[in-house]
Enzyme design. Structure first.
Site, PDB file in Angstrom:
ATOM      1  N   ARG A  54      -4.467   9.990   4.068  1.00  0.00           N
ATOM      2  CA  ARG A  54      -3.214  10.671   4.358  1.00  0.00           C
ATOM      3  C   ARG A  54      -2.352  10.827   3.087  1.00  0.00           C
ATOM      4  O   ARG A  54      -1.752  11.858   2.833  1.00  0.00           O
ATOM      5  CB  ARG A  54      -2.458   9.847   5.402  1.00  0.00           C
ATOM      6  CG  ARG A  54      -1.137  10.405   5.834  1.00  0.00           C
ATOM      7  CD  ARG A  54      -1.314  11.395   6.930  1.00  0.00           C
ATOM      8  NE  ARG A  54      -0.055  11.979   7.354  1.00  0.00           N
ATOM      9  CZ  ARG A  54       0.035  13.179   7.877  1.00  0.00           C
ATOM     10  NH1 ARG A  54      -1.042  13.928   8.034  1.00  0.00           N
ATOM     11  NH2 ARG A  54       1.192  13.656   8.261  1.00  0.00           N
ATOM     12  N   CYS A  86      -5.303   8.107   9.401  1.00  0.00           N
ATOM     13  CA  CYS A  86      -5.549   7.527  10.723  1.00  0.00           C
ATOM     14  C   CYS A  86      -5.194   8.543  11.812  1.00  0.00           C
ATOM     15  O   CYS A  86      -4.272   9.344  11.647  1.00  0.00           O
ATOM     16  CB  CYS A  86      -4.692   6.274  10.920  1.00  0.00           C
ATOM     17  SG  CYS A  86      -5.178   4.894   9.868  1.00  0.00           S
ATOM     18  N   LYS A 111       0.825  -1.217   0.000  1.00  0.00           N
ATOM     19  CA  LYS A 111       0.000   0.000   0.000  1.00  0.00           C
ATOM     20  C   LYS A 111       0.854   1.261   0.000  1.00  0.00           C
ATOM     21  O   LYS A 111       0.652   2.156  -0.826  1.00  0.00           O
ATOM     22  CB  LYS A 111      -0.905   0.008   1.245  1.00  0.00           C
ATOM     23  CG  LYS A 111      -1.585   1.352   1.489  1.00  0.00           C
ATOM     24  CD  LYS A 111      -2.485   1.327   2.700  1.00  0.00           C
ATOM     25  CE  LYS A 111      -1.841   1.715   4.004  1.00  0.00           C
ATOM     26  NZ  LYS A 111      -1.682   3.144   4.262  1.00  0.00           N
ATOM     27  N   ASN A 112       1.817   1.318   0.921  1.00  0.00           N
ATOM     28  CA  ASN A 112       2.541   2.586   1.101  1.00  0.00           C
ATOM     29  C   ASN A 112       3.595   2.855   0.026  1.00  0.00           C
ATOM     30  O   ASN A 112       4.239   3.908   0.026  1.00  0.00           O
ATOM     31  CB  ASN A 112       3.141   2.661   2.513  1.00  0.00           C
ATOM     32  CG  ASN A 112       2.041   2.844   3.555  1.00  0.00           C
ATOM     33  OD1 ASN A 112       0.918   3.224   3.216  1.00  0.00           O
ATOM     34  ND2 ASN A 112       2.348   2.563   4.811  1.00  0.00           N
ATOM     35  N   ARG A 133      -9.137  -0.239   3.927  1.00  0.00           N
ATOM     36  CA  ARG A 133      -8.273   0.764   3.302  1.00  0.00           C
ATOM     37  C   ARG A 133      -6.935   0.145   2.907  1.00  0.00           C
ATOM     38  O   ARG A 133      -6.296   0.612   1.969  1.00  0.00           O
ATOM     39  CB  ARG A 133      -7.991   1.913   4.296  1.00  0.00           C
ATOM     40  CG  ARG A 133      -9.138   2.887   4.460  1.00  0.00           C
ATOM     41  CD  ARG A 133      -8.686   4.074   5.278  1.00  0.00           C
ATOM     42  NE  ARG A 133      -7.314   4.394   4.937  1.00  0.00           N
ATOM     43  CZ  ARG A 133      -6.359   4.689   5.809  1.00  0.00           C
ATOM     44  NH1 ARG A 133      -6.619   4.761   7.087  1.00  0.00           N
ATOM     45  NH2 ARG A 133      -5.131   4.958   5.409  1.00  0.00           N
ATOM     46  N   ASP A 177       3.835   0.432  12.142  1.00  0.00           N
ATOM     47  CA  ASP A 177       2.621  -0.151  11.547  1.00  0.00           C
ATOM     48  C   ASP A 177       2.399  -1.607  11.947  1.00  0.00           C
ATOM     49  O   ASP A 177       1.418  -2.218  11.541  1.00  0.00           O
ATOM     50  CB  ASP A 177       2.660  -0.023  10.014  1.00  0.00           C
ATOM     51  CG  ASP A 177       2.550   1.428   9.571  1.00  0.00           C
ATOM     52  OD1 ASP A 177       2.157   2.277  10.399  1.00  0.00           O
ATOM     53  OD2 ASP A 177       2.873   1.723   8.403  1.00  0.00           O
ATOM     54  N   ARG A 204      -0.326  15.018  13.418  1.00  0.00           N
ATOM     55  CA  ARG A 204       0.506  14.537  12.290  1.00  0.00           C
ATOM     56  C   ARG A 204       0.799  15.711  11.358  1.00  0.00           C
ATOM     57  O   ARG A 204       0.153  15.886  10.334  1.00  0.00           O
ATOM     58  CB  ARG A 204      -0.215  13.404  11.544  1.00  0.00           C
ATOM     59  CG  ARG A 204      -0.396  12.156  12.381  1.00  0.00           C
ATOM     60  CD  ARG A 204      -1.126  11.075  11.619  1.00  0.00           C
ATOM     61  NE  ARG A 204      -0.283  10.379  10.663  1.00  0.00           N
ATOM     62  CZ  ARG A 204      -0.737   9.445   9.835  1.00  0.00           C
ATOM     63  NH1 ARG A 204      -1.995   9.098   9.847  1.00  0.00           N
ATOM     64  NH2 ARG A 204       0.080   8.852   8.974  1.00  0.00           N
ATOM     65  N   PRO A 205       1.786  16.524  11.732  1.00  0.00           N
ATOM     66  CA  PRO A 205       2.065  17.737  10.936  1.00  0.00           C
ATOM     67  C   PRO A 205       2.714  17.403   9.587  1.00  0.00           C
ATOM     68  O   PRO A 205       3.187  16.285   9.378  1.00  0.00           O
ATOM     69  CB  PRO A 205       3.043  18.506  11.822  1.00  0.00           C
ATOM     70  CG  PRO A 205       3.699  17.484  12.674  1.00  0.00           C
ATOM     71  CD  PRO A 205       2.736  16.348  12.840  1.00  0.00           C
ATOM     72  N   ILE A 206       2.728  18.395   8.672  1.00  0.00           N
ATOM     73  CA  ILE A 206       3.474  18.221   7.413  1.00  0.00           C
ATOM     74  C   ILE A 206       4.513  19.334   7.284  1.00  0.00           C
ATOM     75  O   ILE A 206       4.889  19.724   6.186  1.00  0.00           O
ATOM     76  CB  ILE A 206       2.543  18.165   6.174  1.00  0.00           C
ATOM     77  CG1 ILE A 206       1.637  19.403   6.078  1.00  0.00           C
ATOM     78  CG2 ILE A 206       1.702  16.900   6.172  1.00  0.00           C
ATOM     79  CD1 ILE A 206       0.975  19.553   4.707  1.00  0.00           C
ATOM     80  N   ASP A 207       4.994  19.820   8.437  1.00  0.00           N
ATOM     81  CA  ASP A 207       5.952  20.929   8.403  1.00  0.00           C
ATOM     82  C   ASP A 207       7.244  20.571   7.648  1.00  0.00           C
ATOM     83  O   ASP A 207       7.843  21.423   6.995  1.00  0.00           O
ATOM     84  CB  ASP A 207       6.281  21.396   9.839  1.00  0.00           C
ATOM     85  CG  ASP A 207       6.860  20.283  10.682  1.00  0.00           C
ATOM     86  OD1 ASP A 207       6.214  19.210  10.779  1.00  0.00           O
ATOM     87  OD2 ASP A 207       7.971  20.435  11.218  1.00  0.00           O
ATOM     88  N   GLN A 208       7.665  19.316   7.724  1.00  0.00           N
ATOM     89  CA  GLN A 208       8.909  18.934   7.035  1.00  0.00           C
ATOM     90  C   GLN A 208       8.714  18.888   5.516  1.00  0.00           C
ATOM     91  O   GLN A 208       9.625  19.203   4.759  1.00  0.00           O
ATOM     92  CB  GLN A 208       9.429  17.585   7.547  1.00  0.00           C
ATOM     93  CG  GLN A 208       9.780  17.579   9.024  1.00  0.00           C
ATOM     94  CD  GLN A 208      10.830  18.617   9.378  1.00  0.00           C
ATOM     95  OE1 GLN A 208      11.920  18.642   8.813  1.00  0.00           O
ATOM     96  NE2 GLN A 208      10.493  19.518  10.295  1.00  0.00           N
TER      97      GLN A 208
END
Ligand code: EPU
Length: 430
Positions: free
Chosen positions: A93, A117, A22-23, A398, A306, A122-126
């Site tokens: 996500r 999830c 999946k990922n 999912r 996971d 769960r930031p996306i600052d990076q």
């Protein structure tokens, strides 16, 4: 609504085949946008996140054609940037990969803020820091992320403050067609990072170092289409490995890359479970009492976060007290309350769960709190004698390709049933 009903207590025995990862599939599907050409992607898992990704790409004007159950042809020639519907984007996500892919293709991106999830913040600052280093301007407003690179993207050096899988892949997607060379340091090393790099390189990108903590991306002018097969899903494989041990069974798990499973194999061996590797399979056999162990999740090659909930269930069945520490997320123990309904003895203190082994878990009506927690509940149900019902299985669907069908093939008494909302155990309880 649908639930999974398990009449547990039977040891799993036989052979189970793992699907594509999946990922890896999700960023690769979004990465097709960069080619302005036709790509054929093989070994796609049949899961809801893939269906949703393909739906998003279709609404953006890409032509999407299933060639068979696991192979899709995607033609991104006529893609329209900034057109992904927010109601679809927010369901997943991985839709954040549209940011990097749109930015790489159009020099701008406009995408709804991603869902996913719930494991705490769960930031996306990076990701944003990476895009800015490449010369883009980023605005987060009204539930959308807008990224603009008016003068084009320029290669640069980026040092991530935290190891981030999504951030590493997003910067790779954005940088493949930038002017000059980008170097990502403190990059994530997961096998799916390598798979995305291999896919992009097959399309003509120049990426080296994927799988190490320093990735070098020499920008190219154009990418072309290709045929590419996705790697096997190490988390799906790990889930079935733990299911074999929890049910006191023996499973040969096929279509795996044993190297990707080393951290899981090592922990099972420490618990006294036999794991035999072959070229493309592992065979996991329960050999008597499960030893207590300590496990801490970490970025690859550490024990994967996971697999943390599935390991939580197995440790409930071990002899003695185990410590399970979460090293990646703030809050990934919400499933523990469900396990307690089955008689588990677990105390969560911050990012650590103290698990006192019990001789058995008892069947109950439980809920899938998220994707991997849902898989863990299925393992708990398989290991408990009697009927367990798992609700909210949309989380499980999912990311697990035909989990019910695959488990039935190895002897599980498990089925999916539809039921009206008012019959839900949780509605009744309230
Ligand atoms: N983080 C930041 N800032 C960022 C990005 C991440 O602080 O900009 C933090 C996160 O809050 C977290 C840690 O860094 O504490 C790691 O997050 P990462 O970015 O690696 O995770 P992700 O990309 O959001 C992917 C998988 C997850 C998996 C993690 C870790 C996808 C779509 N999701 O998430 O998969 O848990 O990597 O391996 O690839 C799952 O499949 O069940 C799943 C949740």
């Amino acid at each position: 609504m649908e639930k999974i009903v398990i009449n547990g207590g039977t040891p799993l025995k036989g052979c189970i085949e793992v699907s594509g990862m999946k990922n890896a599939a999700l960023p690769i599907l979004m990465g097709c946008l960069l080619t302005e050409d036709k790509c054929v992607i093989e070994n796609l898992p049949e899961i809801d996140d893939v269906t949703l990704s393909l739906k998003i790409l279709k609404t953006m004007g890409l032509s999407v054609r299933m060639l068979n159950r696991n192979t899709v042809e995607i033609d991104s020639t006529h893609a329209v940037g900034g057109s992904a519907p927010i109601d679809l984007v927010r369901k997943m996500r991985a839709s954040y990969y549209l940011l990097g892919a749109e930015l790489g293709r159009f020099g701008r991106a406009y995408v709804g803020y991603p869902g996913g999830c719930d494991f705490g913040v769960r930031p996306i600052d990076q990701h944003i820091k990476g895009f800015e280093a490449l010369g883009a301007e980023v605005n987060v407003e009204g539930g959308y992320v807008e990224v603009l690179a008016g003068d084009g993207l320029r290669g640069n050096n980026i040092f991530f403050d935290v190891i981030t899988v999504g951030g590493t892949m997003n910067v790779m997607l954005a940088a493949v067609k930038a002017n000059g060379t980008t170097i990502i340091e403190n990059a994530a090393r997961e096998p799916h990072i390598v798979d995305l790099a291999n896919f992009l390189n097959t399309c003509g990108a120049k990426i080296s170092g994927a799988g190490t903590d320093t990735i070098k991306i020499k920008g190219v002018e154009k990418l072309h289409g290709c045929s590419y097969a996705i790697i096997p899903d190490m988390i799906e494989a790990g889930t079935y490995m733990l299911a074999a041990a929890a049910t006191k069974g023996s499973l040969k798990i096929k279509n795996v890359i044993p190297k990707h499973l080393e951290s899981i194999t090592a922990k099972l061996a420490e618990m006294g479970v036999e794991v035999i590797d072959d070229d493309e399979s592992v065979t996991v056999t329960y050999r008597g009492t499960l030893n207590r162990i300590n496990v801490k999740t970490m970025p690859y090659p550490g024990f994967p976060t996971d697999m943390q909930p599935q390991m939580g269930v197995l440790l409930c069945l071990a002899e003695g007290v185990s410590l399970l520490s979460e090293g990646v997320y703030d809050n990934r123990f919400r499933y523990v309350e469900e396990l307690k309904r089955m008689g588990a003895i677990v105390k969560v203190d911050g990012r650590t769960a103290v698990i006192e082994g019990v001789s058995k878990l008892s069947p109950a009506q439980i809920k899938a709190m998220d994707l991997r927690a849902g898989a863990a509940m299925v393992i708990a149900g398989l290991a408990s004698k009697g009927v367990t019902e798992v609700e909210d299985i949309h989380h499980i669907e999912r990311g697990y390709d035909d989990i019910v069908g695959k488990l039935r093939m190895v002897g599980a008494d498990i089925k999916k049933v539809s039921f009206p909302d008012e019959e839900s155990a949780f509605v009744k309880a309230n």
